[in-house]
Design an enzyme around this catalytic site. Structure first.
Site, PDB file in Angstrom:
ATOM      1  N   TYR A  60       0.829  -1.209   0.000  1.00  0.00           N
ATOM      2  CA  TYR A  60       0.000   0.000   0.000  1.00  0.00           C
ATOM      3  C   TYR A  60       0.858   1.251   0.000  1.00  0.00           C
ATOM      4  CZ  TYR A  60       0.899   0.967   4.975  1.00  0.00           C
ATOM      5  OH  TYR A  60       1.497   1.267   6.162  1.00  0.00           O
ATOM      6  N   ARG A  63      -7.292 -22.091  -1.327  1.00  0.00           N
ATOM      7  CA  ARG A  63      -6.427 -21.301  -0.447  1.00  0.00           C
ATOM      8  C   ARG A  63      -5.096 -22.024  -0.271  1.00  0.00           C
ATOM      9  NH1 ARG A  63      -4.641 -21.433   4.600  1.00  0.00           N
ATOM     10  NH2 ARG A  63      -4.169 -19.461   5.643  1.00  0.00           N
ATOM     11  N   HIS A  95      -0.766 -21.139   0.429  1.00  0.00           N
ATOM     12  CA  HIS A  95       0.188 -20.055   0.722  1.00  0.00           C
ATOM     13  C   HIS A  95       0.945 -19.620  -0.536  1.00  0.00           C
ATOM     14  CE1 HIS A  95      -0.711 -21.298   4.751  1.00  0.00           C
ATOM     15  NE2 HIS A  95       0.072 -20.378   5.274  1.00  0.00           N
ATOM     16  N   LYS A 135       6.479  -1.898   1.974  1.00  0.00           N
ATOM     17  CA  LYS A 135       5.291  -1.318   2.633  1.00  0.00           C
ATOM     18  C   LYS A 135       4.134  -2.299   2.446  1.00  0.00           C
ATOM     19  CE  LYS A 135       3.179   3.303   3.146  1.00  0.00           C
ATOM     20  NZ  LYS A 135       3.274   3.477   4.585  1.00  0.00           N
ATOM     21  N   GLU A 155      12.721   2.651  13.734  1.00  0.00           N
ATOM     22  CA  GLU A 155      11.735   3.638  13.272  1.00  0.00           C
ATOM     23  C   GLU A 155      10.564   3.617  14.239  1.00  0.00           C
ATOM     24  OE1 GLU A 155       9.898   2.618   9.482  1.00  0.00           O
ATOM     25  OE2 GLU A 155       9.984   0.489   9.949  1.00  0.00           O
TER      26      GLU A 155
HETATM   27  C1  LIG Z   1       6.531   1.819   9.498  1.00  0.00           C
HETATM   28  C2  LIG Z   1       6.537   3.168   8.846  1.00  0.00           C
HETATM   29  N1  LIG Z   1       7.701   3.830   8.742  1.00  0.00           N
HETATM   30  C3  LIG Z   1       7.762   5.050   8.175  1.00  0.00           C
HETATM   31  C4  LIG Z   1       6.618   5.690   7.699  1.00  0.00           C
HETATM   32  C5  LIG Z   1       6.707   7.061   7.079  1.00  0.00           C
HETATM   33  O1  LIG Z   1       6.564   6.993   5.685  1.00  0.00           O
HETATM   34  P1  LIG Z   1       6.031   8.239   4.828  1.00  0.00           P
HETATM   35  O2  LIG Z   1       6.888   9.413   5.184  1.00  0.00           O
HETATM   36  O3  LIG Z   1       6.203   7.807   3.414  1.00  0.00           O
HETATM   37  O4  LIG Z   1       4.596   8.458   5.227  1.00  0.00           O
HETATM   38  C6  LIG Z   1       5.391   5.028   7.778  1.00  0.00           C
HETATM   39  C7  LIG Z   1       4.171   5.658   7.262  1.00  0.00           C
HETATM   40  O5  LIG Z   1       3.079   5.183   7.427  1.00  0.00           O
HETATM   41  C8  LIG Z   1       5.342   3.726   8.359  1.00  0.00           C
HETATM   42  O6  LIG Z   1       4.173   3.052   8.458  1.00  0.00           O
END
Ligand SMILES: Cc1ncc(COP(=O)(O)O)c(C=O)c1O
Length: 291
Positions: A36, A104, A106, A151, A183
């Protein structure tokens, strides 16, 4: 569930959000098998769309999900979605899953058509008292997998970390792995020590945010000292300033971490400078579509 009137997009069709449905066999639903993006829109100008689309393309390739559209087609559909909303500042959510498959299993099905879902919501920037006075955060161990640069929609560990923050009544949970700052549950983290900005360098363990990249550009452009590399937990705990960044939270100072004041417990001078650069950039560039 009462849904607001938002125009959404599913596999070629625009319709009100509450009228769209997907198959219960969709692998996004069954396996969290998809990716996403969340893209901010200011005054109907989509910020860094090409960067978001490049990240999406890269993430799809990492998961071997065929990209259903070319760049021009993505731009056209997202542009149409933005144009159809009644509000100008938007947050566009884009999701591509591997699609529905039976039985279904994996492993990937031989033939499958990815599901593309998008909707635009009202962009809700952080309240100005949070921007001016900062927020609190906690830390926890990062229990996620080793490919957090993707992501992916399978966000269970992030969900649990974010709920820890909600339970503690704070804004964010900062994730630590093997003594290193990684992060936030849904943000990137920067620290400041003796006037130097530090942030973890991009790695498979973190998502490289579009806002993270922007902050690095703004720091370099404005001559603020910046170092990317390993940031230890000790550096985090002894920092003069800690910030979080994301497309929706923009940039926020963390002034209380695990109940301890960060620096003197007030938003710091480098944060104020960076916030100024960010806000100037937002007015002069993002709100005018000048990139
Ligand atoms: C785990 C994670 N790290 C960093 C970010 C920051 O990313 P962005 O600056 O592209 O929104 C997000 C944003 O949702 C995130 O979910």
């Amino acid at each position: 569930m009462q849904l607001p009137h938002l125009i959404a997009y599913l596999n070629g069709q625009f319709a009100p959000l509450d009228q769209l449905q997907i198959s219960v066999l969709d692998r996004g639903f069954l396996f969290g098998d998809g990716v996403y993006e969340m893209i901010p829109v200011y005054d109907r100008f989509i910020f860094r769309l090409d960067e978001h689309l490049a990240r999406l393309e890269h993430n799809l390739a990492e998961l071997r999900i065929p990209n259903p559209y070319g760049l021009a087609q993505w731009r056209e559909i997202i542009g149409a979605l933005v144009a159809q909303q009644s509000f100008a500042d938007q947050s566009v959510y884009v999701q591509v899953s591997r699609g529905p498959a039976y039985p279904r299993n994996h492993a990937f099905p031989a033939i499958v058509t990815p599901t593309v879902f998008m909707f635009a919501d009202v962009l809700d920037p952080p309240a100005s008292d949070l921007v001016q006075q900062g927020v609190s955060a906690i830390t926890t161990n990062d229990i996620r997998w080793l490919r957090c640069n993707i992501k992916a929609i399978s966000l269970l560990a992030n969900v649990l970390a974010k709920q820890q923050a909600a339970d503690a009544g704070v804004a964010e949970t900062i994730l630590l792995r093997d003594g290193l700052l990684i992060e936030g549950a849904a943000s990137n983290i920067f620290i400041v020590k003796n006037g130097v900005i530090y942030a973890p360098a991009p790695s498979p363990l973190m998502l490289t945010g579009i806002t993270y990249d922007l902050l690095i550009e703004l720091a370099r452009h404005n001559g603020l000292p910046l170092q990317l590399g390993e940031v230890t937990e000790a550096m985090l705990r002894q920092a003069d300033e800690v910030w979080l960044t994301s497309s929706s939270k923009e940039i926020l100072a963390i002034v209380l971490l695990d109940g301890q004041a960060v620096g003197n417990g007030q938003v710091g001078p480098i944060y104020k400078k960076m916030l100024g650069f960010y806000q100037e950039f937002k007015t002069a560039v993002m709100r005018r579509g000048l990139e």
